[in-house]
Design a protein around this motif. Structure first.
Motif, PDB file in Angstrom:
ATOM      1  N   ASP A 176      -2.768 -57.607  25.535  1.00 13.12           N
ATOM      2  CA  ASP A 176      -3.130 -57.036  24.241  1.00 13.12           C
ATOM      3  C   ASP A 176      -4.097 -57.936  23.485  1.00 13.12           C
ATOM      4  OD1 ASP A 176      -1.479 -59.127  23.699  1.00 13.12           O
ATOM      5  OD2 ASP A 176      -0.217 -58.073  22.256  1.00 13.12           O
ATOM      6  N   CYS A 180      -1.475 -43.741  26.275  1.00 13.96           N
ATOM      7  CA  CYS A 180      -1.349 -44.291  24.932  1.00 13.96           C
ATOM      8  C   CYS A 180      -1.537 -43.167  23.907  1.00 13.96           C
ATOM      9  CB  CYS A 180      -2.397 -45.376  24.706  1.00 13.96           C
ATOM     10  SG  CYS A 180      -2.165 -46.858  25.706  1.00 13.96           S
ATOM     11  N   ARG A 214      -3.925 -46.495  28.979  1.00 11.15           N
ATOM     12  CA  ARG A 214      -2.555 -46.315  29.451  1.00 11.15           C
ATOM     13  C   ARG A 214      -1.762 -47.587  29.228  1.00 11.15           C
ATOM     14  NH1 ARG A 214      -4.011 -43.284  35.175  1.00 11.15           N
ATOM     15  NH2 ARG A 214      -4.602 -41.279  34.248  1.00 11.15           N
ATOM     16  N   ALA A 215      -0.467 -47.434  29.114  1.00 13.97           N
ATOM     17  CA  ALA A 215       0.427 -48.573  28.905  1.00 13.97           C
ATOM     18  C   ALA A 215       1.721 -48.304  29.654  1.00 13.97           C
ATOM     19  CB  ALA A 215       0.698 -48.784  27.417  1.00 13.97           C
ATOM     20  N   ARG A 274      -2.803 -52.487  26.895  1.00 18.28           N
ATOM     21  CA  ARG A 274      -3.227 -51.266  27.598  1.00 18.28           C
ATOM     22  C   ARG A 274      -4.340 -51.586  28.586  1.00 18.28           C
ATOM     23  NH1 ARG A 274      -4.857 -47.551  22.883  1.00 18.28           N
ATOM     24  NH2 ARG A 274      -3.076 -48.579  21.926  1.00 18.28           N
ATOM     25  N   GLY A 311      -3.733 -38.288  24.691  1.00 16.74           N
ATOM     26  CA  GLY A 311      -4.214 -39.612  25.059  1.00 16.74           C
ATOM     27  C   GLY A 311      -5.057 -39.530  26.311  1.00 16.74           C
ATOM     28  N   HIS A 338      -9.009 -48.105  28.844  1.00 19.41           N
ATOM     29  CA  HIS A 338      -9.457 -47.610  27.556  1.00 19.41           C
ATOM     30  C   HIS A 338     -10.898 -48.044  27.316  1.00 19.41           C
ATOM     31  CE1 HIS A 338      -8.025 -51.673  27.169  1.00 19.41           C
ATOM     32  NE2 HIS A 338      -8.487 -51.796  25.926  1.00 19.41           N
ATOM     33  N   GLU A 392      -1.512 -51.843  21.079  1.00 15.29           N
ATOM     34  CA  GLU A 392      -0.597 -52.322  22.106  1.00 15.29           C
ATOM     35  C   GLU A 392      -1.360 -52.672  23.379  1.00 15.29           C
ATOM     36  OE1 GLU A 392       2.014 -49.425  23.883  1.00 15.29           O
ATOM     37  OE2 GLU A 392       0.709 -47.781  23.256  1.00 15.29           O
TER      38      GLU A 392
END
Length: 528
Positions: free
Chosen positions: A105, A178, A159-160, A137, A203, A140, A135
């Motif tokens: 992060d 996310c 995505r997480a 991820r 997302g 992105h 957060e």
């Protein structure tokens, strides 16, 4: 558009899906290697040197005031300028996956400090953030917008891992989309603010974003929840007045249903979209030109290069923007090469011969590598070195100090996670930093016994002060198992014989003489 083959001449498994390329003044740097960096290149950042039909990797170094940067795959990446007209720029790196499949992060700023034929020095600074911090991820995008003389970064999608409260034993490391929140990051004050826009319902991960001035266009992307690639085209406009920022979103027609595509800039306001997937098992071989003018976007199909049969029939492909209108593409070569991790590489040049010149990057580009994330099922670990041939003659750099696989040891045997002694208790799955100088690897020290071998400082019960003293002093160290043996094998030191001083003579003993018989007779008569 021209496609040039880059045939691998040695192990190319260092480059795996999720890597990133940074272009500083026409010099391309590779970041996000497979596995943790080795000792010959602890930064994990390499200069890609293309000369005499060979592409080699030369280690890049960090300045003394730099922070530690782990090798991150699938991070968000974009350039940062002081203003829209500035010539100097830095790179912003956010999120991504570590070789241990942990998500980051943190946000880093990378800049070029110095460059010559012998050594390249970069500076990496970690930025402290507060407020609505995004957060951890991957997959992105991040862009920089300019409005009213101010600049901010915009983070979206990705995505997480499933939140800890929702995890189950069967799906402990499963990933989710996310939330479709838009994050504004102010680098001047380190503040983050999140925005929820009604137009963004899903997302998206592995989408493409292109920014110019105060506007960001978001194209494609994959949603796990709906298992679909978005056909929508989103326009985010960011206004940065003296007070609170304002973010608006508009859905435009003319989107493309694609994920993991790559964008490269070919002109002041022109970009080329290449690669990606239009379904789970079908690559997208069509290319598009994107033109940004007067707060408008135009997307048109353009002639594609002559894809080779290997590219057409392979199941997956990956790559990244090299800058200046070029793209590095890779396809798996496991079927045709002895080394299972080896890949085939190509350089795609999207400019014409008359246009292939140095140009200033006046727009911000952020795109993900051209493949879905195979890391969810196939983790990539253990780094390998890389060198391959290419039909190109740019990036004129000397061949000195090239990163060579033969110069390295096998880290699986002599790396950080070895069993260094009979009492070794270092486990890669349970290890936590013990010394203040440790980050992601245990501290080690060389035992000088025989040919020498590495041991963990913690297993040798070394205090931190002693470890620092040994690392600074030019002395040999022997581990607990060899220290006694070393003493027995040492050559006896030469004994220096001291000159004996003469001893002082002792005092003469005085003894009482016995009386003669006459004196005895006299004494008897005297006392009678």
């Amino acid at each position: 558009m021209s496609l040039q083959v880059a045939s691998a001449i040695s192990n190319s498994s260092l480059l795996q899906p999720g890597f990133s390329l940074l272009n500083f003044d026409g010099h391309v740097f590779f970041f996000g290697q497979k596995g943790w960096p080795k000792r010959s290149c602890p930064t994990g950042v390499f200069l890609l040197d293309i000369k005499q039909n060979e592409l080699k990797m030369k280690p890049a170094f960090f300045s003394k005031d730099s922070c530690y940067l782990p090798p991150l795959r699938y991070p968000a990446l974009c350039t940062l300028r002081g203003n829209a007209e500035s010539d100097e720029y830095q790179y912003i790196i956010h999120g991504g996956k570590t070789p241990n499949n942990d998500l980051s992060d943190k946000i880093y700023v990378m800049s070029l400090v110095s460059k010559n034929s012998k050594k390249t020095t970069l500076q990496c600074v970690e930025k402290d953030l507060g407020g609505d911090v995004p957060e951890a991820r991957y997959g992105h995008t991040i862009n920089v917008v300019h409005s009213r003389g101010k600049s901010m970064s915009v983070i979206f999608g990705g995505r997480a891992y499933t939140p800890p409260a929702q995890r189950t034993t069967e799906k402990w490391n499963s990933v989710v989309d996310c939330l479709p929140s838009v994050f504004l990051v102010d680098f001047e004050f380190g503040c983050c603010t999140s925005y929820i826009l009604p137009e963004l319902q899903d997302g998206l991960a592995f989408h493409v974003s292109v920014a110019r001035d105060d506007t960001i266009y978001i194209l494609g992307g994959h949603s796990l929840q709906n298992n679909m690639r978005s056909p929508s085209l989103y326009k985010l406009k960011v206004d940065l007045p003296l007070g609170s920022p304002a973010v608006t979103c508009t859905i435009l027609p003319g989107g493309i249903s694609v994920s993991s595509a790559i964008v490269t800039q070919t002109g002041d306001s022109e970009f080329v979209l290449v690669g990606g997937y239009q379904s789970d098992n079908q690559k997208r071989l069509v290319c598009n030109t994107i033109v940004l003018e007067d707060s408008k976007i135009e997307i048109v199909e353009r002639a594609s290069p002559d894809w080779t049969p290997d590219i057409k029939h392979c199941r997956m492909w990956f790559g990244c923007d090299m800058g200046k209108g070029s793209v590095l593409l890779g396809i798996p070569g496991a079927n045709k090469q002895l080394i299972s991790d080896a890949n085939y590489f190509y350089i795609l040049r999207c400019k014409g011969a008359e246009e292939d010149q140095e140009e200033e990057l006046t727009a911000q580009i952020s795109s993900q590598t051209s493949t879905e994330d195979p890391g969810d099922s196939t983790p990539f670990e253990d780094s390998e070195e890389f060198c391959f041939s290419a039909e190109a003659n740019s990036f004129d750099v000397d061949d000195t100090d090239t990163y060579n696989e033969d110069d390295e040891e096998d880290e699986s045997e002599t790396g950080y996670w070895i069993t260094c002694s009979a009492s070794c208790n270092i486990d890669i799955n349970t290890w936590v930093p013990f010394y203040s100088t440790e980050l992601n690897k245990p501290a080690m020290i060389l035992c000088s016994s025989g040919a020498g071998h590495w041991v963990h400082a913690q297993c040798m019960d070394l205090s931190e002060s002693m470890l620092l003293r040994l690392s600074e002093a030019n002395v040999k160290y022997f581990c607990n198992e060899h220290v006694d043996l070393n003493k027995g094998l040492q050559t006896p030191k030469k004994v220096v014989h001291l000159k004996k001083q003469p001893m002082k003579p002792l005092r003469k003993k005085t003894t009482m003489k016995l009386a003669t018989p006459a004196k005895k007779s006299f004494l008897r008569r005297l006392f009678e």
